[in-house]
Design an enzyme around this catalytic site. Structure first.
Site, PDB file in Angstrom:
ATOM      1  N   HIS A 219      51.433 -51.270 -58.989  1.00 57.61           N
ATOM      2  CA  HIS A 219      50.930 -51.747 -57.694  1.00 57.61           C
ATOM      3  C   HIS A 219      52.102 -52.109 -56.774  1.00 57.61           C
ATOM      4  O   HIS A 219      52.144 -51.711 -55.609  1.00 57.61           O
ATOM      5  CB  HIS A 219      50.014 -52.954 -57.928  1.00 57.61           C
ATOM      6  N   GLU A 220      53.068 -52.821 -57.315  1.00 62.10           N
ATOM      7  CA  GLU A 220      54.212 -53.249 -56.501  1.00 62.10           C
ATOM      8  C   GLU A 220      55.068 -52.046 -56.079  1.00 62.10           C
ATOM      9  O   GLU A 220      55.527 -51.972 -54.947  1.00 62.10           O
ATOM     10  CB  GLU A 220      55.075 -54.260 -57.272  1.00 62.10           C
TER      11      GLU A 220
ATOM     12  N   HIS B 144      53.625 -50.331 -53.179  1.00 63.78           N
ATOM     13  CA  HIS B 144      53.957 -50.990 -51.908  1.00 63.78           C
ATOM     14  C   HIS B 144      55.310 -50.492 -51.396  1.00 63.78           C
ATOM     15  O   HIS B 144      55.489 -50.280 -50.206  1.00 63.78           O
ATOM     16  CB  HIS B 144      54.033 -52.506 -52.089  1.00 63.78           C
TER      17      HIS B 144
ATOM     18  N   GLU C 239      46.390 -53.586 -49.587  1.00 62.02           N
ATOM     19  CA  GLU C 239      46.229 -53.979 -50.991  1.00 62.02           C
ATOM     20  C   GLU C 239      45.358 -52.969 -51.728  1.00 62.02           C
ATOM     21  O   GLU C 239      45.683 -52.570 -52.848  1.00 62.02           O
ATOM     22  CB  GLU C 239      45.620 -55.373 -51.092  1.00 62.02           C
TER      23      GLU C 239
END
Lengths: 301, 183
Positions: free
Chosen positions: A147-148, A151, A227
């Protein structure tokens, strides 16, 4: 198709960060003009503010990442203690196609959270709290890190870096402006006062009050939808959406949120570190979508 | 007059589109080549780790000569392999032999407690993941490049500058079966 959409995400965000910067430039120049108006020279104020903006922008480019890491209270990961974390970051960096993995940091706190920052993959960092690191198993950790990294890959971290650092400037500038009105108001009334001048002053005052709110809203509008996108793209990296879903479930059950976090870096984290309240206002100003909705979407993938 | 302006505008737009498509093809081709290099780095990393592993294990596993020989064989096949297909096959065989080694190691508690062995195991499994992820990225990029080469209108630019489709890093079903272990 999946790959193509990732390229598009990145392009969208690079354009987005240009828009954010243009918006802030206008806002800051406007504040500068209003500030200059007190000294009878709006143009001078706008130009000085523009120059300050430019210098500040260069500083962000060079030192924004480390400033944010410091605000989040992160320290570099120790290869002896955090070998698994470093391995997971290196593994998923390959999945994301980064030439070099981001730097790995840990936040020595019990709260369950993580964030990523940086202008591009080679110049970026991921940070995770020790509490979260301890409580996740390897597949959950992979979900969070993916997930990071999404980003970073989508350049959300770039947009956020600019938004955070620039909205900080707006807040400072508008504070100076408000103070100048209070202290410089008396002197101003001695001069001959035209109607247009008064209107401009009112606009300036309004701007000064609205600017911080405006900056806040931009920052939040940027982050909420991102998100979901990062959740989905993270799942494309691990090919296992349940890993992140499990991790989010653990995070949602935490009692304590992170202490000592600057509110301005809150949108960076995987889950709002300031805790979430229910209600219309908190929804509108929320930096993160409801965690239950994110888990539901991940489970349906 | 207006006719020539329109003509020039159309030509400029077409050239612009061709340049754009060409550049995106080049970018993808480089991305594919780079991600192939990433797989290669990880494959090499693993072939380097294996002699260490065998040295560590040898002393404990007196009765598993076949397993160790299989690993050595698979390793040298991987070193010799050249094309994408050969590498994929050798890679898969090595992965299977390593799996059987770690399965057999369950029978040797002393070996499992060996710190060196534990470190190697973590490193090998991490390298394993890295190979898998690098392969995933490589295949994504190859698929994207191949799509561009086949799809209209980029296929015209691709054939004009003779871009070739790349091979996927795939594993045959028959190679995927685990290697038999004799206890």
């Amino acid at each position: 198709m999946k790959v193509r959409s990732m390229f598009q995400e990145r392009r969208r965000n690079i354009i987005m960060s240009l828009i954010v910067m243009a918006l802030f430039l206008v806002l800051i120049a406007g504040l500068g003009a209003a500030l200059g108006l007190i000294y009878q020279n709006a143009w001078m104020g706008a130009i000085i503010a523009g120059v300050i903006f430019f210098i500040y922008f260069l500083i962000i480019q060079k030192a924004g990442k480390s400033a944010i890491l410091k605000m989040g209270g992160a320290i570099p990961a120790d290869p002896n203690k955090h070998q698994e974390l470093i391995n997971v970051v290196e593994e998923l960096s390959l999945a994301a196609g980064f030439k070099n993995p981001p730097k790995v940091y840990v936040i020595p706190q019990e709260g369950l959270n993580a964030f990523a920052t940086g202008t591009k993959p080679n110049e970026s960092a991921v940070a995770i709290t020790e509490g979260l690191l301890r409580r996740l198993n390897r597949t959950e950790l992979e979900g969070v890190i993916a997930h990071e990294l999404s980003h970073i890959k989508n350049r959300d971290s770039l947009v956020m870096l600019y938004a955070i650092m620039l909205s900080g400037v707006v807040v400072i500038l508008s504070r100076i402006l408000l103070r100048s009105f209070i202290w410089g108001g008396g002197r101003k009334s001695d001069n001959k006062n035209s109607g247009a001048g008064v209107i401009l002053m009112i606009i300036g005052l309004l701007l000064a009050i609205l600017a911080p709110i405006f900056a806040l809203l931009i920052r939040m509008a940027i982050s909420r939808h991102r998100e979901y996108v990062a959740d989905a793209n993270g799942a494309i990296l691990t090919r296992y959406p349940d890993g992140l879903a499990d991790a989010l479930e653990k995070i949602s059950k935490q009692e304590h949120t992170i202490k000592k976090v600057e509110p301005s870096v809150a949108p960076l984290f995987i889950e709002n570190p300031l805790g979430s309240k229910k209600g219309f206002l908190s929804n509108m100003f929320s930096t993160h979508p409801p965690i239950e909705e994110r888990i539901k979407r991940l489970r349906e993938m | 007059m207006i006719g020539t302006i329109i003509l020039i505008a159309v030509v400029v737009i077409i050239i612009g589109i061709i340049v754009g498509l060409y550049n995106s093809l080049v970018r993808l081709k480089n991305e594919v080549e780079n991600s192939w290099a990433q797989i290669d780095v990880q494959l090499k990393r693993r072939t380097d780790l294996i002699p260490n592993l065998i040295n560590t294990v040898k002393g404990y596993m007196k009765h598993e000569r076949e397993v160790l020989e299989n690993i050595t064989k698979a390793r040298s096949a991987l070193v010799k392999a050249d094309s994408v297909k050969e590498k994929a096959k050798a890679e898969n065989q090595l992965e299977n032999t390593l799996k059987s080694l770690f399965a057999v190691s369950e029978n040797y508690p002393q070996l499992k407690a060996n710190e060196n062995f534990m470190k190697l195991q973590e490193e090998l499994s991490s390298t394993e993941n890295k190979i898998a992820y690098a392969r995933q990225h490589y295949n994504d990029m190859v698929m994207y490049l191949n799509n561009k080469i086949e799809q209209f209108p980029s296929n015209m630019v691709a054939s004009m500058f003779s871009f070739k489709e790349k091979e996927l890093f795939e594993v045959d079903e028959k190679d995927r079966k685990p290697v038999k272990v004799n206890f």
